[in-house]
Design a protein around this motif. Structure first.
Motif, PDB file in Angstrom:
ATOM      1  N   GLU A 179       0.834  -1.097  -0.089  1.00  0.00           N
ATOM      2  CA  GLU A 179      -0.115  -0.082  -0.094  1.00  0.00           C
ATOM      3  C   GLU A 179       0.919   1.209   0.002  1.00  0.00           C
ATOM      4  O   GLU A 179       0.588   2.098  -0.865  1.00  0.00           O
ATOM      5  CB  GLU A 179      -0.989   0.001   1.360  1.00  0.00           C
ATOM      6  CG  GLU A 179      -1.873   1.258   1.413  1.00  0.00           C
ATOM      7  CD  GLU A 179      -2.859   0.879   2.289  1.00  0.00           C
ATOM      8  OE1 GLU A 179      -3.994   1.480   2.044  1.00  0.00           O
ATOM      9  OE2 GLU A 179      -2.592   0.337   3.508  1.00  0.00           O
ATOM     10  N   TYR A 180       1.952   1.296   0.966  1.00  0.00           N
ATOM     11  CA  TYR A 180       2.773   2.362   0.900  1.00  0.00           C
ATOM     12  C   TYR A 180       3.603   2.416  -0.416  1.00  0.00           C
ATOM     13  O   TYR A 180       3.852   3.706  -0.973  1.00  0.00           O
ATOM     14  CB  TYR A 180       3.557   2.292   2.090  1.00  0.00           C
ATOM     15  CG  TYR A 180       4.437   3.750   2.342  1.00  0.00           C
ATOM     16  CD1 TYR A 180       3.657   4.796   2.632  1.00  0.00           C
ATOM     17  CD2 TYR A 180       6.013   3.812   2.123  1.00  0.00           C
ATOM     18  CE1 TYR A 180       4.481   6.123   2.740  1.00  0.00           C
ATOM     19  CE2 TYR A 180       6.445   5.077   2.086  1.00  0.00           C
ATOM     20  CZ  TYR A 180       5.802   6.120   2.631  1.00  0.00           C
ATOM     21  OH  TYR A 180       6.299   7.485   2.912  1.00  0.00           O
ATOM     22  N   GLU A 181       3.994   1.402  -1.036  1.00  0.00           N
ATOM     23  CA  GLU A 181       4.832   1.457  -2.045  1.00  0.00           C
ATOM     24  C   GLU A 181       4.206   2.101  -3.085  1.00  0.00           C
ATOM     25  O   GLU A 181       4.419   2.847  -4.223  1.00  0.00           O
ATOM     26  CB  GLU A 181       5.528   0.070  -2.445  1.00  0.00           C
ATOM     27  CG  GLU A 181       5.946  -0.221  -3.971  1.00  0.00           C
ATOM     28  CD  GLU A 181       7.328   0.464  -3.999  1.00  0.00           C
ATOM     29  OE1 GLU A 181       7.814   0.728  -5.307  1.00  0.00           O
ATOM     30  OE2 GLU A 181       7.999   0.622  -2.806  1.00  0.00           O
ATOM     31  N   LEU A 182       2.634   1.750  -3.374  1.00  0.00           N
ATOM     32  CA  LEU A 182       1.818   2.207  -4.545  1.00  0.00           C
ATOM     33  C   LEU A 182       1.478   3.564  -4.200  1.00  0.00           C
ATOM     34  O   LEU A 182       1.677   4.533  -5.217  1.00  0.00           O
ATOM     35  CB  LEU A 182       0.581   1.154  -4.348  1.00  0.00           C
ATOM     36  CG  LEU A 182       0.651  -0.075  -4.832  1.00  0.00           C
ATOM     37  CD1 LEU A 182      -0.750  -0.773  -4.956  1.00  0.00           C
ATOM     38  CD2 LEU A 182       0.972  -0.243  -6.457  1.00  0.00           C
ATOM     39  N   LEU A 183       1.297   4.011  -3.087  1.00  0.00           N
ATOM     40  CA  LEU A 183       1.078   5.344  -2.728  1.00  0.00           C
ATOM     41  C   LEU A 183       2.492   6.303  -3.333  1.00  0.00           C
ATOM     42  O   LEU A 183       2.373   7.190  -3.822  1.00  0.00           O
ATOM     43  CB  LEU A 183       0.982   5.717  -1.185  1.00  0.00           C
ATOM     44  CG  LEU A 183       0.872   7.042  -0.630  1.00  0.00           C
ATOM     45  CD1 LEU A 183      -0.420   7.802  -1.207  1.00  0.00           C
ATOM     46  CD2 LEU A 183       1.127   7.288   0.736  1.00  0.00           C
ATOM     47  N   CYS A 184       3.829   5.817  -3.044  1.00  0.00           N
ATOM     48  CA  CYS A 184       4.800   6.568  -3.544  1.00  0.00           C
ATOM     49  C   CYS A 184       4.837   6.635  -4.813  1.00  0.00           C
ATOM     50  O   CYS A 184       5.543   7.667  -5.382  1.00  0.00           O
ATOM     51  CB  CYS A 184       6.210   5.987  -2.719  1.00  0.00           C
ATOM     52  SG  CYS A 184       6.153   6.300  -0.783  1.00  0.00           S
ATOM     53  N   GLU A 185       4.679   5.293  -5.434  1.00  0.00           N
ATOM     54  CA  GLU A 185       4.800   5.416  -7.115  1.00  0.00           C
ATOM     55  C   GLU A 185       3.867   6.243  -7.746  1.00  0.00           C
ATOM     56  O   GLU A 185       4.242   6.895  -8.718  1.00  0.00           O
ATOM     57  CB  GLU A 185       4.410   4.005  -7.534  1.00  0.00           C
ATOM     58  CG  GLU A 185       5.528   3.049  -7.106  1.00  0.00           C
ATOM     59  CD  GLU A 185       5.352   1.551  -7.749  1.00  0.00           C
ATOM     60  OE1 GLU A 185       4.464   1.143  -8.432  1.00  0.00           O
ATOM     61  OE2 GLU A 185       5.735   0.619  -7.365  1.00  0.00           O
ATOM     62  N   LYS A 186       2.865   6.067  -7.146  1.00  0.00           N
ATOM     63  CA  LYS A 186       1.482   7.232  -7.606  1.00  0.00           C
ATOM     64  C   LYS A 186       2.123   8.780  -7.518  1.00  0.00           C
ATOM     65  O   LYS A 186       1.883   9.798  -8.462  1.00  0.00           O
ATOM     66  CB  LYS A 186       0.312   7.162  -7.266  1.00  0.00           C
ATOM     67  CG  LYS A 186      -0.564   5.721  -7.356  1.00  0.00           C
ATOM     68  CD  LYS A 186      -1.723   5.643  -6.609  1.00  0.00           C
ATOM     69  CE  LYS A 186      -2.545   4.363  -7.139  1.00  0.00           C
ATOM     70  NZ  LYS A 186      -3.868   4.425  -6.462  1.00  0.00           N
ATOM     71  N   LEU A 187       2.774   9.164  -6.305  1.00  0.00           N
ATOM     72  CA  LEU A 187       3.310  10.269  -6.040  1.00  0.00           C
ATOM     73  C   LEU A 187       4.229  10.754  -7.203  1.00  0.00           C
ATOM     74  O   LEU A 187       4.200  11.887  -7.663  1.00  0.00           O
ATOM     75  CB  LEU A 187       3.865  10.251  -4.516  1.00  0.00           C
ATOM     76  CG  LEU A 187       4.214  11.759  -4.097  1.00  0.00           C
ATOM     77  CD1 LEU A 187       3.021  12.527  -4.005  1.00  0.00           C
ATOM     78  CD2 LEU A 187       5.067  11.541  -2.597  1.00  0.00           C
ATOM     79  N   ASP A 200       7.842   9.030   4.627  1.00  0.00           N
ATOM     80  CA  ASP A 200       7.871   8.350   6.138  1.00  0.00           C
ATOM     81  C   ASP A 200       8.993   7.407   6.222  1.00  0.00           C
ATOM     82  O   ASP A 200       9.108   6.196   5.628  1.00  0.00           O
ATOM     83  CB  ASP A 200       6.375   7.431   6.561  1.00  0.00           C
ATOM     84  CG  ASP A 200       6.405   6.960   7.971  1.00  0.00           C
ATOM     85  OD1 ASP A 200       7.262   6.694   8.359  1.00  0.00           O
ATOM     86  OD2 ASP A 200       5.374   7.019   8.228  1.00  0.00           O
ATOM     87  N   ALA A 201       9.918   8.100   7.000  1.00  0.00           N
ATOM     88  CA  ALA A 201      11.256   7.296   7.060  1.00  0.00           C
ATOM     89  C   ALA A 201      10.960   5.831   7.942  1.00  0.00           C
ATOM     90  O   ALA A 201      11.917   4.933   7.402  1.00  0.00           O
ATOM     91  CB  ALA A 201      12.343   8.112   7.959  1.00  0.00           C
ATOM     92  N   HIS A 202      10.166   5.789   8.688  1.00  0.00           N
ATOM     93  CA  HIS A 202      10.109   4.671   9.367  1.00  0.00           C
ATOM     94  C   HIS A 202       9.363   3.391   8.329  1.00  0.00           C
ATOM     95  O   HIS A 202       9.786   2.244   8.393  1.00  0.00           O
ATOM     96  CB  HIS A 202       8.927   4.628  10.361  1.00  0.00           C
ATOM     97  CG  HIS A 202       8.810   3.553  11.417  1.00  0.00           C
ATOM     98  ND1 HIS A 202       9.520   3.075  12.078  1.00  0.00           N
ATOM     99  CD2 HIS A 202       7.558   2.810  11.567  1.00  0.00           C
ATOM    100  CE1 HIS A 202       9.132   1.814  12.797  1.00  0.00           C
ATOM    101  NE2 HIS A 202       7.859   1.628  12.203  1.00  0.00           N
ATOM    102  N   LYS A 203       8.558   3.851   7.472  1.00  0.00           N
ATOM    103  CA  LYS A 203       8.021   2.995   6.668  1.00  0.00           C
ATOM    104  C   LYS A 203       8.783   2.563   5.666  1.00  0.00           C
ATOM    105  O   LYS A 203       9.004   1.363   5.281  1.00  0.00           O
ATOM    106  CB  LYS A 203       6.547   3.431   5.995  1.00  0.00           C
ATOM    107  CG  LYS A 203       5.531   3.584   6.757  1.00  0.00           C
ATOM    108  CD  LYS A 203       4.259   4.271   6.122  1.00  0.00           C
ATOM    109  CE  LYS A 203       3.128   4.287   7.290  1.00  0.00           C
ATOM    110  NZ  LYS A 203       1.691   4.705   6.561  1.00  0.00           N
ATOM    111  N   ILE A 204       9.663   3.182   5.427  1.00  0.00           N
ATOM    112  CA  ILE A 204      10.815   3.146   4.410  1.00  0.00           C
ATOM    113  C   ILE A 204      11.828   2.162   4.620  1.00  0.00           C
ATOM    114  O   ILE A 204      12.162   1.279   3.757  1.00  0.00           O
ATOM    115  CB  ILE A 204      11.553   4.369   3.784  1.00  0.00           C
ATOM    116  CG1 ILE A 204      10.491   5.321   3.083  1.00  0.00           C
ATOM    117  CG2 ILE A 204      12.735   4.050   2.922  1.00  0.00           C
ATOM    118  CD1 ILE A 204      11.104   6.754   2.699  1.00  0.00           C
TER     119      ILE A 204
END
Length: 274
Positions: A179-187, A200-204
């Protein structure tokens, strides 16, 4: 100058935003919603002294040809079982399998799962052809669940419940990462850049811990596990497989929207007892 973890992540997102995802985006988000249940990891019991013997007994009962393949692999050192391995893996170049044990009763499932990968790769043709690598975990999950049915008669209830729960626990984490990867790809696609302050450094850090082929991409790599869990459940509950060679074609011909909607994996969620 050495790049920071965040800079490496941004570089990876730029590449992976162009990688085709093997299932539609709305299906990915259906999986994310399905597994979003806040699972708690359960401890495995430590009651079994000979996990290999039990797993061999299971395979002998399930399919004698598989049993022979496993024995030949062990005796020829093409299957290496060791607590000191860094991780379990199948080397497709030389058809060798390395299995890392955990030292608890989950070793029964680890062995059954990795033996299934070995059988798949050693079979001619393979049970899951290379061009359908996104289904590569389905056969091993299917075998795990056949083992569950067999173990039920052996009164291993606590172990089975922990395994079912922990599959969901790890797959929820994987889907959170997706979910976070897709969010970043869309960004990145929308703005053609990503600013460090937007991340978000923690999620990364969590996402960067995954070890996978960058050509496949994080999303495709991680999707294989929750998808295999749901598909194997679907195959078994509907008694769709007469012979294991049909697993791949049956999955390909299945309607994933119906499979996810009708799945019952999380209806009887097991909570950790504190």
């Amino acid at each position: 100058m050495r790049k920071s973890v965040t800079e490496k992540f941004i570089g990876r997102v730029k590449v992976e935003s162009n990688i085709h995802k093997f299932i539609k985006e709305d299906l990915i988000y259906q999986l994310i919603d399905y597994f979003k249940k806040d699972y708690t990891k359960m401890d495995y019991p430590q009651n079994i002294n000979n996990p290999l013997g039990i797993v061999l007994e299971f395979y002998k009962s399930y399919n004698k040809e598989y049993y022979k393949i496993i024995l030949e692999g062990i005796n020829s050192n093409r299957i290496i079982i060791n607590k000191n391995e860094t991780k379990s893996l199948v080397d497709t170049n030389n058809r060798r399998t390395f299995i890392r044990l955990s030292g608890n009763d989950s070793d029964i499932f680890i062995l059954a799962h990795e033996f299934a990968h070995y059988i798949d790769r050693i079979s001619n043709p393979p049970i899951i052809p290379d061009k359908y690598s996104f289904l590569c975990e389905v056969f091993s999950f299917y075998i795990e669940k056949q083992l569950e049915l067999w173990l039920n008669h052996k009164e291993f209830y606590e172990l089975i419940q922990a395994r079912r729960n922990n599959r969901m626990y790890y797959e929820e984490k994987m889907l959170n990462a997706i979910e976070y990867e897709l969010l970043c790809e869309k960004l990145y696609i929308q703005n053609e850049q990503i600013n460090i302050e937007d991340l978000d450094a923690h999620k990364i850090k969590k996402l960067m811990r995954y070890d996978y082929d960058l050509n496949i991409g994080l999303v495709n790599y991680l999707l294989r596990y929750p998808l295999a869990n749901i598909l194997s459940d679907y195959l078994l509950n509907n008694n769709l497989i007469k012979k294991d060679a049909d697993i791949c074609s049956t999955c390909l011909n299945s309607n994933l929207y119906e499979v996810i909607t009708g799945c019952s994996l999380n209806k009887n969620k097991v909570k950790h007892k504190s």
